[in-house]
Design a protein around this motif. Structure first.
Motif, short mmCIF file in Angstrom:
data_model
loop_
_atom_site.label_atom_id
_atom_site.label_comp_id
_atom_site.label_asym_id
_atom_site.label_seq_id
_atom_site.Cartn_x
_atom_site.Cartn_y
_atom_site.Cartn_z
N VAL A 35 -52.19 -59.59 13.15
CA VAL A 35 -52.89 -59.39 14.42
C VAL A 35 -53.98 -60.46 14.50
O VAL A 35 -54.80 -60.59 13.58
N ARG A 52 -51.94 -65.97 5.63
CA ARG A 52 -51.69 -64.62 5.08
C ARG A 52 -50.29 -64.14 5.45
O ARG A 52 -49.62 -63.48 4.65
N ARG A 140 -51.38 -44.63 -0.29
CA ARG A 140 -50.48 -45.76 0.01
C ARG A 140 -49.81 -46.28 -1.25
O ARG A 140 -50.12 -45.85 -2.36
N LYS A 147 -49.34 -57.39 4.27
CA LYS A 147 -49.58 -56.78 5.59
C LYS A 147 -48.22 -56.31 6.12
O LYS A 147 -47.58 -56.96 6.95
N ASN A 154 -51.52 -44.66 6.52
CA ASN A 154 -52.69 -45.07 7.33
C ASN A 154 -52.72 -44.27 8.62
O ASN A 154 -53.78 -43.80 9.06
N CYS A 181 -60.60 -48.91 4.87
CA CYS A 181 -60.27 -47.91 5.89
C CYS A 181 -58.82 -48.10 6.31
O CYS A 181 -58.11 -48.93 5.76
N ALA A 183 -57.48 -49.39 8.91
CA ALA A 183 -57.14 -50.69 9.51
C ALA A 183 -58.34 -51.62 9.46
O ALA A 183 -58.54 -52.44 10.36
N ASN A 185 -61.59 -53.35 6.51
CA ASN A 185 -62.25 -53.40 5.20
C ASN A 185 -63.65 -52.77 5.32
O ASN A 185 -64.15 -52.60 6.42
N ILE A 207 -58.99 -61.05 6.83
CA ILE A 207 -59.47 -62.36 7.29
C ILE A 207 -60.93 -62.21 7.75
O ILE A 207 -61.76 -63.07 7.50
N ARG A 209 -62.98 -59.94 6.63
CA ARG A 209 -63.75 -59.71 5.39
C ARG A 209 -64.24 -61.05 4.83
O ARG A 209 -65.40 -61.22 4.51
#
Ligand code: PDD
Length: 286
Positions: A35, A52, A140, A147, A154, A181, A183, A185, A207, A209
């Protein structure tokens, strides 16, 4: 200004886009995604997102050359066709179409989907007052740096948190270590230092983060990437989450406890300001 999809290089209105029920992305969540947000047609941190994406593909045994797929050209094309001032670009690459079989055939043609949607306006109250997080066990898999589109844990955690009156869930191991979290960091500020969990295989290497850590260096805020317990999170002076969709969003409540004095703190505010300075003009919201 239409919301658009692009499937394997073909653009169409988003409601007309279809993929086969035999797509492995549909059958097995055998796919990865990204995204990216673009402001005034300029994707923010695009190279980092595409790097990524390449890494996620390689880690799923789908190595692929994004230049060959002309991803950057498709992004530029989609942005000029949709022409929103702020656009959410979603990219999903699946392993391809095959009759349902856990064993994938070699040489499948990947399905490459992009969508271009208008970014919803940010809610200024959330940035002014902060949001609440519910702590919940991280259920998870062990490769969260990929990703991947398999996001059921989630989805369940987020929905349970929202139903309980929180903005999101913060995912915690059975040993009480904070991960991230559903969706985004997570960061805390403790005695003036910015602390966030280490980017290992247990979290997505956001990204945003990374960008926040760079902003902290510019704002002379010391940083520490290390493990953090849920007690430390609850007892911190300030906290916030970061993602492409929310940038920096202050957190003022964890479960039934206030973070600090329950208001957005000075270090968070300074980082939000430093963050906005590095963004394209249109990205300066709340
Ligand atoms: N999610 N952690 C998780 C589990 C995420 O899904 C995301 C992003 C992040 C933040 O990553 P970044 O800063 O690169 O956006 C962290 C996206 C926005 C989503 O799934 O819609």
């Amino acid at each position: 200004m239409p919301e658009l999809a692009c499937i394997n290089g073909n653009f169409c209105p988003i409601d007309e886009a279809t993929v086969s029920i035999n797509d492995r992305g549909f059958q097995f969540a055998d796919s990865v995604y990204e995204v990216i947000v673009a402001y005034d047609g300029k994707p923010f941190l695009m190279n980092e997102h595409l790097e990524r994406l390449s890494r996620s593909l390689s880690l799923c045994d789908m190595p692929m050359d994004l230049d060959e797929l002309k991803i950057e050209q498709l992004i530029a094309d989609g942005l000029s066709r949709s022409a929103f001032s702020a656009t959410v670009i979603y990219i999903q690459i699946t392993r391809g179409v095959q009759e349902r079989n856990h064993l994938y055939r070699d040489g499948l043609t990947p399905t490459v989907l992009l969508t271009f949607r208008e970014k919803p306006a940010a809610d200024p109250d959330r940035y002014r007052d902060g949001v609440g997080l519910m702590s919940t066990e991280d259920q998870r898999w062990a490769m969260c740096e990929i990703k991947a589109t398999g996001l059921l844990p989630n989805v369940l955690a987020k929905n349970r948190a929202v139903r309980a009156g929180f903005q999101d869930a913060v995912l915690v191991t059975s040993d009480g270590l904070v991960r991230e979290c559903t969706a985004s960091n997570i960061f805390v500020i403790h005695a003036g230092a910015l602390i966030t969990p280490v980017a290992d295989e247990s979290i997505l290497h956001g990204i945003t983060r990374d960008y926040v850590l760079r902003c902290a260096a510019l704002a002379n805020v010391p940083t520490d990437e290390r493990s953090m317990t849920v007690e430390e999170l609850c007892g911190s002076d300030e906290a916030f989450i970061s993602s492409t969709m929310v940038d920096i969003l202050p957190v003022t409540r964890i479960d039934q406890q206030n973070v600090g004095d329950g208001t957005v703190g000075p270090v968070t505010r300074a980082l939000m300001a430093a963050y906005r300075q590095g963004m394209p003009h249109a990205a300066q919201p709340a």
